[in-house]
Every structure is written in C-alpha cells, then in structure tokens.
Design a protein around this motif. Structure first.
Motif, PDB file in Angstrom:
ATOM      1  N   THR A 111       6.134  -5.862   0.785  1.00 27.09           N
ATOM      2  CA  THR A 111       6.439  -6.477   2.082  1.00 27.09           C
ATOM      3  C   THR A 111       7.340  -5.557   2.898  1.00 27.09           C
ATOM      4  O   THR A 111       7.103  -5.322   4.090  1.00 27.09           O
ATOM      5  CB  THR A 111       7.134  -7.848   1.872  1.00 27.09           C
ATOM      6  OG1 THR A 111       6.371  -8.607   0.932  1.00 27.09           O
ATOM      7  CG2 THR A 111       7.243  -8.614   3.167  1.00 27.09           C
ATOM      8  N   ASP A 138      -2.401  -2.136   4.788  1.00 25.17           N
ATOM      9  CA  ASP A 138      -1.878  -2.968   3.708  1.00 25.17           C
ATOM     10  C   ASP A 138      -2.741  -2.665   2.479  1.00 25.17           C
ATOM     11  O   ASP A 138      -3.810  -3.235   2.286  1.00 25.17           O
ATOM     12  CB  ASP A 138      -1.937  -4.455   4.074  1.00 25.17           C
ATOM     13  CG  ASP A 138      -1.296  -5.327   2.986  1.00 25.17           C
ATOM     14  OD1 ASP A 138      -1.197  -4.864   1.834  1.00 25.17           O
ATOM     15  OD2 ASP A 138      -0.907  -6.472   3.302  1.00 25.17           O
ATOM     16  N   SER A 156       2.158  -2.097  -2.938  1.00 30.98           N
ATOM     17  CA  SER A 156       3.074  -2.994  -3.652  1.00 30.98           C
ATOM     18  C   SER A 156       3.108  -2.620  -5.123  1.00 30.98           C
ATOM     19  O   SER A 156       2.098  -2.207  -5.696  1.00 30.98           O
ATOM     20  CB  SER A 156       2.596  -4.442  -3.518  1.00 30.98           C
ATOM     21  OG  SER A 156       3.325  -5.284  -4.400  1.00 30.98           O
ATOM     22  N   LYS A 214       0.342  -6.432  -9.713  1.00 33.83           N
ATOM     23  CA  LYS A 214      -0.505  -5.436  -9.042  1.00 33.83           C
ATOM     24  C   LYS A 214      -0.982  -4.369 -10.035  1.00 33.83           C
ATOM     25  O   LYS A 214      -0.484  -4.288 -11.151  1.00 33.83           O
ATOM     26  CB  LYS A 214       0.267  -4.804  -7.868  1.00 33.83           C
ATOM     27  CG  LYS A 214       0.732  -5.831  -6.830  1.00 33.83           C
ATOM     28  CD  LYS A 214      -0.410  -6.389  -5.982  1.00 33.83           C
ATOM     29  CE  LYS A 214      -0.107  -7.715  -5.336  1.00 33.83           C
ATOM     30  NZ  LYS A 214       0.704  -7.688  -4.152  1.00 33.83           N
TER      31      LYS A 214
END
Ligand SMILES: *Cc1c(COP(=O)(O)O)cnc(C)c1O
Length: 366
Positions: free
Chosen positions: A55, A151, A174, A179
């Motif tokens: 983020t 992203d 991320s 992930k």
C-alpha cells in the motif's frame, strides 16, 4: 484441508534473520540493500526501493510523481481495496474503468473512455499474477501524457514478452504474508528513473539524504533488516517456485476445462502469468451458484477464496466520497459474483491437485 495459501520459512531464511539479529542492525540496513539489489535484478530494472508495505509502495509512487488533489487516477474496480485506499491517501481522485473477463485486468478501451483533462495516472492492477494488457495500455498512457503506476502486488516476475511488470512505469509490489514473495509485511517500488528512485528514497526516510538534512517533507516508510532477510532466499528460489505454480495451474486446467458452467483461467498470448491465484468463474450454466460451490468445497477439505466478492467502489464507506467516482463497470460487477480461487501454490502435491479436481467435478456434477 488443502489450504489456499501456505507460508513456510526455510532454514536459509531463518539463518539470515539470525545473522541480522546478531549484527544488531534491526532497522533498515545492509539486508534491505541486498534485497533491493536482488529484486531489481529479478525484475530487470535499475532501482528497487524497499518500503513498509505494498500500500505504501503505491502511496510513495504517487507522492514521488507529485500527484496533487483534484488529479485523477484511472484504475480497476476489481482489485484489493488497498489500490483505492492508496489513491485516496495520496490525495488524488479515483476513476474506474471496466475490466476484461479474459485477464481480469483493466480494459484499454474502457481506459480510453475514462480519460479526462484531470487524469494524471493510469494504475493498472496485474491481478492474480497475470499482467494487464500493457502492450495497449502503455502507448495509450503515452498518448494522453499519463504516468503509469503499476499495482504489481500480486505479480512479482510476471512479464509481457521479455519485459517484467514494474518496468512500464513505477512498479509497486507487496511482500505481505500471502503474496508470492513475502516478508510478513513489506513492499517495493521499481523504476529505471534515477531521479524518481532518489525521491522515493528521500520520501521513505523523513526526507533526509543525510542525517538532519531535510530536503522534502517525508515520512517513515522503511522496511526492517529482519524482514528483508526473510525474502532474500525466496528471490533466489523464485523462478523454480513460479515453475511449480505454472505446472499446478496447467494440471488443474487439464482436469477442469470440460466442466459445464466453469471457466478456467488462461495465460494470454505474449504474457507470462506467475499464478498468484488460480481463479475460475462459476457461470449461470453451473449446477449450483458460486457461493454454494465455495461452501461445498470448504466443507470437503478444499480451501478456496473469493477474490473479490464486490467491486471496491461498491461499499458504503466510499459511496458519498466525491473522490471516488463511480462508473458503470458491468464486467467487473459480474465477475465479482462468479469468481472463485482454488489452491495453486508451490507446496501442493499431485495428490492434492487430483483431490481438488475431483471435488470440483463432483460438486458441479461433472
Ligand atoms: C496485497 C495487495 C496490495 C497491498 O499490499 P500490502 O502489502 O498488503 O499493503 C495492493 N494491491 C493489491 C492488488 C494487493 O493484492
């Protein structure tokens, strides 16, 4: 139960964390520098800047580009809410463009229709490990003078041709617990631009180049050396792990592609999918609605997830926010009612895959 994701920390990672602890360099230090070098090499980019989350990677990217209030960011409504929250945190306005049903990513035609004179950023989301259609999106952004912020939280190492995601603009990754590469919490921003990399490093560290020499109003976006140590061995082994995920995905598709009412995912031509998720659609032709399929599978030992059950703009907390501009995105809205993700991670055994296939077939009466 066959879990949808499994997190393991192997001996090598444990050793590196202990090494970091023994040096006493717990905050950002040499392990972070090593992670950044290794990740930049994996992606094939000049700079990777480690930050505290995916983020924050998105927020920092928009700050580095000097995005101002009133400027618009075009993105996908079919994503994890962090994409939208980062746009709002950076002070910008979110405008949505619909997705395509074959790659679950933003549709270049819809993007073209969403550009206004306030649009400053195009933020494609490379969802589930498959790159968005950058071959169309990159020239479109260029034509309209838009920055690209990718992203890529779910798509470490995914490629268009031989070019990795995260090299088309500022790449935001991320390292969250589930992930493909994980430090528990963490993120990375990638760029080939020396000046943007420098600004990101300043923003990350309270705007300081040297101690108490402030150049911009910054923040604390730093990652710790303990976290970085966890990811370093994962990067070395990553190509092998992706190969396993790819094998699992094709095995599942071989076993499931003829099930009525089920649409299996495809790696689109010219793109390399890294299979963060294996997401099928349960259509109207299926013998049972999607939510019931999920309940059946979970009850029978196949962990599955719904990513994501609603488009991000469709929540009360955003409905009256003038910085969240709703759009008619029928494909995204429909996919949200039909999507279902099955386990595809590198720890699955062939017997697990057989069981997943058997249970899905049985549940859908195939
Ligand atoms: C995980 C994720 C993020 C946010 O990353 P964090 O590290 O959890 O902050 C952003 N976008 C997408 C699509 C994600 O899946």
């Amino acid at each position: 139960m066959i879990p949808i994701s499994v997190v393991t920390v192997d001996d090598e990672a444990q050793q590196l964390v202990i090494e970091a602890m023994r040096t006493g360099r717990l905050a950002q230090g040499p392990m972070v520098a090593r992670l950044e070098r290794d990740f930049a090499e994996l992606i094939g980019v000049r700079h990777a800047v480690a930050v505290s989350s995916g983020t924050i990677a998105l927020v920092a990217a928009m700050q580095a580009l000097h995005i101002r209030p009133g400027q618009e960011v075009i993105t996908s409504p079919f994503t994890f809410v962090a994409t939208l929250n980062a746009i709002l945190e950076a002070g910008a306005t979110a405008r949505f463009a619909d997705i395509r049903a074959d790659d679950f990513c933003i549709d270049p035609n819809a993007v073209a229709g969403a550009v206004t004179d306030r649009t400053a950023v195009l933020m494609p989301v490379h969802l589930y490990g498959q790159p968005a259609d950058m071959t169309s999106l990159a020239p479109l952004a260029e034509r309209h003078g838009l920055h690209i912020v990718e992203d890529a939280a779910q798509s470490h190492g995914a490629r268009i041709g031989d070019r990795a995601v995260g090299t088309f603009g500022l790449g935001c990754f991320s390292l969250y617990g589930t992930k493909n590469i994980s430090t528990g919490e963490g993120g990375l921003v990638t760029t080939d631009d020396d000046e943007l990399a420098d600004r990101l490093r300043l923003l990350r560290n309270q705007g300081m180049r040297e101690r108490y020499m402030y150049e911009v109003a910054g923040h604390n976006y730093r990652l710790t050396d303990l976290q970085a140590a966890l990811a370093i061995p994962q990067i070395a082994r990553y190509p092998e792990q992706v190969a396993r995920r790819r094998h699992h995905a094709s095995y599942l598709s071989m076993g499931l592609s003829d099930v009525p009412g089920l649409v299996v995912p495809h790696e689109l031509p010219g793109r390399t999918h890294v299979w963060h998720q294996y997401t099928v659609l349960v259509t109207e032709e299926a013998s049972m609605p999607r939510d019931q399929v999920v309940a059946e599978l979970n009850a029978n030992g196949v962990g599955c997830g719904i990513y994501y059950p609603r488009i991000v703009s469709d929540y009360a907390c955003y409905r009256d926010d003038p910085r969240v501009i709703p759009a008619d995105t029928p494909v995204a809205a429909k996919v949200a009612t039909q999507c279902l993700s099955l386990p595809v991670h590198q720890h699955l055994l062939e017997s697990d895959l057989d069981r997943i296939i058997e249970m899905v077939r049985k549940t859908l009466g195939a």
